[in-house]
Design an enzyme around this catalytic site. Structure first.
Site, short mmCIF file in Angstrom:
data_model
loop_
_atom_site.label_atom_id
_atom_site.label_comp_id
_atom_site.label_asym_id
_atom_site.label_seq_id
_atom_site.Cartn_x
_atom_site.Cartn_y
_atom_site.Cartn_z
CD GLN A 155 -22.34 2.21 -38.65
OE1 GLN A 155 -22.67 2.90 -37.70
NE2 GLN A 155 -21.57 1.14 -38.50
NE ARG A 164 -12.78 2.11 -34.15
CZ ARG A 164 -11.89 3.05 -34.39
NH1 ARG A 164 -11.97 4.19 -33.77
NH2 ARG A 164 -10.94 2.86 -35.27
CB CYS A 165 -17.93 -3.37 -30.08
SG CYS A 165 -18.55 -4.80 -29.19
CD GLU A 199 -14.81 -5.23 -33.54
OE1 GLU A 199 -15.75 -4.72 -34.16
OE2 GLU A 199 -14.87 -6.32 -33.00
#
Ligand code: CDP
Length: 784
Positions: free
Chosen positions: A221, A368-369, A738
């Site tokens: 990523q 996802r944070c 997120e």
């Protein structure tokens, strides 16, 4: 003269995703699709024990197997000074074990062979002798006197404590608690869960012996940051390292860290002189790569007699696993957890955090944070609902009474944040109206009278996304800015390259739309490329919903730079002063004479054929955007559940989700992001469980045990929106990816707690499974 302008794909249009053409046809180019000439395959031998001394590793039988090119051990890596590597949190992590194994699934050796099957067969013949040690599987155990010392490799490490960190003001918080009429406490555990992307992690390392160039295809990523870390770890010159992240099948934070497999495959390719592919299987992904959460949290909320919040006190113990490998901004050991005051105007707060080593895989990725925001949001939203129940107040009314008010923005929180913008009452009102809250409450009461167990849960979350700005936020010293490079070709078509990397979020579409909005080139004419460090400008990558907030802003800025140059060219072409030109819908026209105009396509051609004297040719530029602040998206989620008294099964009847992420670039993509996140939140709240037995064996290492929600379990979502632009983002946008994963778990659990409130149940830790609910009802004397 002025040709027709066509600006299909502007901001706010739900155009279809450009990338889906190839994905829907099965023509995506994922890591495992790449096959290089003479490529070898690598598999990793992992530890069956959570904590053991490695006495010997015998590779003789494995090395003699057909097709085997090399068997790599920790000892061999140590000879090249690569047995250990730095983590993203200034710790060290074993690449291949030399002294001890410290979690089940840790990398012990690797086999490189002509085929994957040959490598797997040989791996079975490696003989490792272990001396098993007692395992430490929780922070509570880690801090006990006499607990086994996990990191005896570190010179000054005498216990299992990693860090202590604080935010807020202890003295004023204590004083406020002393004056409080009521204190509500919640102790809760946000369990370890796994991002579980569909595609697992892997790489192909291709080191060219003749040129010295290392090309590494990788499911990353953050390809640029990885390139820099690789240069530092291996000593290879950075210009000779090319990291290419091809299409990625979901990341969710799992593909941010540097994993040992990447380093071993690169070292193997360097030593052998052939490309080496390593792709982990599902079980390896679940037991050894970045877990998330694992926070044990206690929150105390001080209240006056009217239900006004006076102060918040929070302590947390973080279970970081065997190596502190979290990707956190350097300054913030517990990530951005101190957003824990949430949407509420709490005058003072004090947060303390302690991190511990345990014999578990390194945890703490921001699934996802934004760096621990999820845990913070869960704690405050659960605590607020519990407080409302204890006060006998309506959950919505209690929130409304304590919200930060719209006129208080920019709002300075007690733990040091400056919230950019928000209108929490409005988002809550839209959600309540959409749910039909008043009627629903009456319905709940009527059903309860009939003996049904039913409830409504609310979460009014605020989060913080879009790291940097660079002065405050860095990873390993790399400032968290991001970048966009835009080249407009003579025919008016464009190429946009960015330092971020989509893993399915639709960047090829939304970032093209930003160019359309700012420069008038239709989205279909803008190719967006990310993930190749030889061509894309340097950036910190995509995680923590930072792409739109940072690289999206960079895109707007570079497009504006090009528009400024286009104005000069238009002035030359139209023989009019620059100040006399107006910009509208992709063209410049002369004020008062709208048909004297040049479109951006005509100007682009002129940039290469007819420029004013002294001007550089071309229409291209780059912008590195360092945001002045984070963005603070928010929303209210409301959930209705029915609980079966006989079985404890929870059925979600309604989910209303109102999100405010400022200006939406592509509303359809935003809604897709929200649907996905609400489904993940549902899985975390009700199904997903990775736990460990007393020996540190990982329970939940496959999809039979680690239950992800499918379309069958996932409830129907009803979405709503409000729009409060970010005042400092050039487009007014905030991140959104997120938000639903951050905000929804508390809403789901609050609904169950509301349903169980008449029975005196105040907490059930996630996942809220039927057996736990059943046991809570039985303990409360429900016999049916
Ligand atoms: O960093 P990441 O891409 O995961 O998250 P994001 O910036 O929240 O964006 C997720 C997707 O939603 C991207 O395609 C964004 O461009 C899009 N989005 C949007 O259209 N409007 C917003 N206000 C926020 C995101």
């Amino acid at each position: 003269m002025a040709t027709e302008v066509h600006m299909h794909g502007r901001i706010g249009e739900s155009i279809k995703r450009k990338e889906d053409g190839r994905f829907l046809r099965g023509k995506g180019n994922y890591l495992d699709d790449i096959d290089l000439p003479a490529m070898l395959h690598m598999v990793i031998l992992r530890s069956p024990h959570a904590h053991a001394r490695v006495k010997s590793v015998d590779t003789a039988a494995a090395s003699a197997m057909p097709g085997v090119i090399a068997v790599v051990t920790g000892e061999l890596m140590a000879q090249h000074k690569l047995a250990w590597m730095p983590t993203l949190s200034y710790d060290t992590q074993a690449v291949l074990a030399t002294d001890k194994v410290r979690f089940q699934g840790q990398e012990v050796a690797a086999v490189v062979a002509e085929t994957k099957a040959q490598a797997e067969d040989a791996r079975d013949l490696i003989v490792v002798e272990y001396d098993v040690l007692p395992a430490v599987i929780s922070p509570q155990q880690a801090k006990e006197a006499g607990a086994a010392l996990i990191r005896d490799d570190k010179e000054n490490q005498r216990d299992n404590h990693i860090y202590h960190w604080e935010a807020g003001d202890q003295a004023t918080t204590q004083a406020a608690f002393a004056k409080a009429d009521k204190v509500v406490r919640l102790h809760t555990f946000y369990p370890r869960c796994h991002p579980a992307p569909l595609e697992t992690c892997g790489c192909i390392a291709d080191v060219n012996g003749a040129t010295g160039k290392a090309t590494i295809y990788m499911t990353s990523q953050a390809p640029h940051a990885i390139r820099t870390v690789f240069a530092l770890v291996t000593g290879l010159p950075e210009q000779n390292i090319r990291v290419i992240s091809p299409d990625i099948g979901g990341g969710f934070g799992n593909k941010v860290p540097v994993y040992p497999g990447y380093v071993v495959a690169t070292a193997a390719s360097l030593l052998i002189g052939r490309p080496v592919k390593w792709v982990e299987d599902r079980n390896e992904n679940l037991i050894s790569t970045g877990f998330a959460r694992d926070f044990h949290m206690t929150g105390d909320l001080a209240l006056d007699k009217n239900g006004k919040m006076l102060a918040l006190r929070v302590h947390l113990d973080s279970d970081n696993g065997a190596f502190f490998a979290d990707a956190q901004p350097t300054k913030f050991k517990a990530g951005l957890f101190h957003i824990v005051t949430g949407s509420y105007d709490i005058p003072t707060a004090h947060v303390t955090a302690d991190g511990y080593y345990t014999n578990k895989a390194p945890g703490g990725v921001a699934y996802r944070c934004s760096f621990r925001v999820t845990e913070a949001s869960y704690l405050i939203e659960r605590l607020v609902t519990n407080a409302a129940i204890e006060l006998g107040m309506d959950q919505a009314e209690f929130r409304m009474k304590n919200f930060i008010q719209p006129e208080q923005f920019p709002y300075h929180s007690a733990t040091g944040w400056e919230y950019d913008s928000g209108d929490y009452p409005r988002a809550m009102n839209v959600a309540l109206e959409q749910l039909g809250y008043d009627e629903m409450r009456k319905d709940v009461e009527a059903r309860r009278k009939k003996g049904e167990v039913t409830g409504i849960g609310i979460a009014s979350f605020t989060e913080v996304v879009g790291a940097g700005h660079g002065a405050e936020y860095d990873i390993l010293g790399l400032r968290m800015f991001d970048s966009a490079e835009l080249r407009v070709h003579p025919t008016g078509k464009a190429m946009l390259r960015m330092g971020t990397k989509s893993q399915g979020q639709g960047h090829e579409t939304t970032f093209a739309q930003i160019v359309t909005e700012e420069l008038g080139i239709p989205a279909a004419d803008v190719a967006v490329e990310e993930g190749d460090t030889d061509t894309a400008p340097y950036g910190l990558g995509t995680y923590a919903s930072r792409s739109t907030a940072v690289a999206g802003a960079a895109t707007a800025m570079v497009a504006r730079k090009l528009r400024d140059k286009a104005r000069k060219i238009a002035s030359h072409l139209l023989e009019a002063a620059e100040e006399d030109l107006e910009w509208e819908n992709g063209r410049f026209y002369v004020k008062g004479s709208t048909d004297r105009a040049k479109t951006i396509q005509e100007i682009a051609f002129a940039a290469y054929s007819n420029i004013p004297e002294g001007m550089e040719a071309g229409l291209e530029g780059v912008h590195y955007y360092d945001p002045p602040n984070m963005t603070f998206p928010f929303g209210t989620y409301a959930v209705v559940v029915d609980v079966d008294k006989g079985t404890g099964q929870v059925k979600v009847r309604r989910v209303v989700a109102v999100d405010d992420c400022g200006v939406r670039i592509n509303p359809m993509i935003v809604e897709g992001q929200i649907h996905g996140g609400l489904a993940e939140g549902y899985g975390i709240a009700f199904m997903e469980l990775i736990t460990f037995d007393a020996e540190g064996n990982c329970i939940g290492s496959n999809f039979m045990e680690y239950l992800l929600p499918t379309a069958w379990e996932t409830p129907r979502f009803e979405l709503g929106e409000t729009t409060t632009p970010s005042p400092h983002h050039p487009l007014g946008a905030k991140g959104v990816g997120e938000s639903p994963t951050v905000g929804s778990p508390a809403a789901y659990v609050n609904a169950v707690m509301d349903a169980l409130a008449p029975y005196g149940v105040t907490n059930i830790d996630m996942p809220v499974t039927s057996d736990k609910v059943w046991a809570a009802l039985r303990a409360a004397g429900v016999t049916e």
